[in-house]
Design a protein around this motif. Sequence first.
Motif, PDB file in Angstrom:
ATOM      1  N   SER A  35      29.915  15.521 -35.148  1.00 32.86           N
ATOM      2  CA  SER A  35      29.445  14.158 -34.934  1.00 32.86           C
ATOM      3  C   SER A  35      28.810  14.009 -33.553  1.00 32.86           C
ATOM      4  O   SER A  35      27.739  13.400 -33.404  1.00 32.86           O
ATOM      5  CB  SER A  35      30.600  13.172 -35.098  1.00 32.86           C
ATOM      6  N   ALA A  80      25.145  15.419 -33.060  1.00 34.87           N
ATOM      7  CA  ALA A  80      24.009  14.655 -33.594  1.00 34.87           C
ATOM      8  C   ALA A  80      22.925  15.561 -34.159  1.00 34.87           C
ATOM      9  O   ALA A  80      21.739  15.413 -33.883  1.00 34.87           O
ATOM     10  CB  ALA A  80      23.420  13.749 -32.503  1.00 34.87           C
ATOM     11  N   ASN A  81      23.374  16.536 -34.971  1.00 33.62           N
ATOM     12  CA  ASN A  81      22.456  17.486 -35.600  1.00 33.62           C
ATOM     13  C   ASN A  81      22.568  17.316 -37.115  1.00 33.62           C
ATOM     14  O   ASN A  81      23.512  17.812 -37.731  1.00 33.62           O
ATOM     15  CB  ASN A  81      22.827  18.913 -35.190  1.00 33.62           C
ATOM     16  N   PRO A  82      21.633  16.616 -37.748  1.00 35.11           N
ATOM     17  CA  PRO A  82      21.762  16.341 -39.192  1.00 35.11           C
ATOM     18  C   PRO A  82      21.705  17.587 -40.061  1.00 35.11           C
ATOM     19  O   PRO A  82      22.148  17.561 -41.206  1.00 35.11           O
ATOM     20  CB  PRO A  82      20.579  15.406 -39.473  1.00 35.11           C
ATOM     21  N   ARG A  85      24.453  21.485 -31.322  1.00 34.81           N
ATOM     22  CA  ARG A  85      23.253  20.628 -31.301  1.00 34.81           C
ATOM     23  C   ARG A  85      22.014  21.380 -31.776  1.00 34.81           C
ATOM     24  O   ARG A  85      21.149  20.818 -32.452  1.00 34.81           O
ATOM     25  CB  ARG A  85      23.048  20.084 -29.887  1.00 34.81           C
TER      26      ARG A  85
END
Length: 293
Positions: A88, A91-93, A66
């Motif tokens: 996924s 949630a770390n783009p 993260r």
Amino acid sequence: MRILIAVIFSLAAQAAWALNVVATTSSIGMLAREVGGAAVKVSVLAAPDRDPHMLQAKPSMMRALRDADLVVAVGAELEMGWLPAAISGAANPRILPGQPGYFEAAAQVSLLDAGQAADRAHGDVHPTGNPHVNMDPVRMAAIARALAERMAKLEPAQAAAFRAGAQRFAAAVEQRLPGWQARAAGSPGGVLFHKDGNYLFALLGLPILGYVEPVSGVPPTAAHLNSLTAKLKGERGVILHHAYQPAQGPQMLASRLGWQTAVVPLEPAKEADAAAYFQLIDTWVAALASAKQ
């Protein structure tokens, strides 16, 4: 007050390093540590005594990912069963595939066994190639240089230090390679449990005499062990496997052939440095050299 002190200490610790790097395996973590030096914080997702093919995504992995600036994976589908799910869930783009924060080691070098058909009848097949590049120090040196460039892209102020770290690792490999090759020279080769030692055998110029698995990822059968015994009877060699792989097949084969077995690590410890990685290679070379006797 205690919360304030904890926050201050946390910020001070973060200021000591420029990049938060998460590696999938300890060999790859070692490489990130050697390249990044004091400018990176490195954590490793997979325990070194576990088969990296067989892991599952865990909340602890997602927590580590993260806050990552860079995830360094082996690639070639080694982590396909768990890393995509962990990324996924994080949630770390910044670390999505295709982003600068996602790096695959295997994509930086040519791979053995590339181009095989993705046919499950042939076992655990990796169509892009054999992912176990950590067993080739020369390829690891090339990966180190590519990793230095990726780190430099993310943290330009440290570019010179990253490149210097990669060069030190490459120089250390170059210094040790003649000794490994000389020590292994004349070995008859060996039997592997799985196709994870192929790169080192190729580097040393030694033959792989067979595999305990009939096909990759499939446990040995009596028929397969009988076939190996018939093929290798009267020859010399050593049988190599890891502690997490079932020992019954290697021991049965060794008993029939009059060979020795060697339990060798595939990964160094989680916090390993280059010296520990080179010791791992030393262990394999010593096991192969023992078959000369």
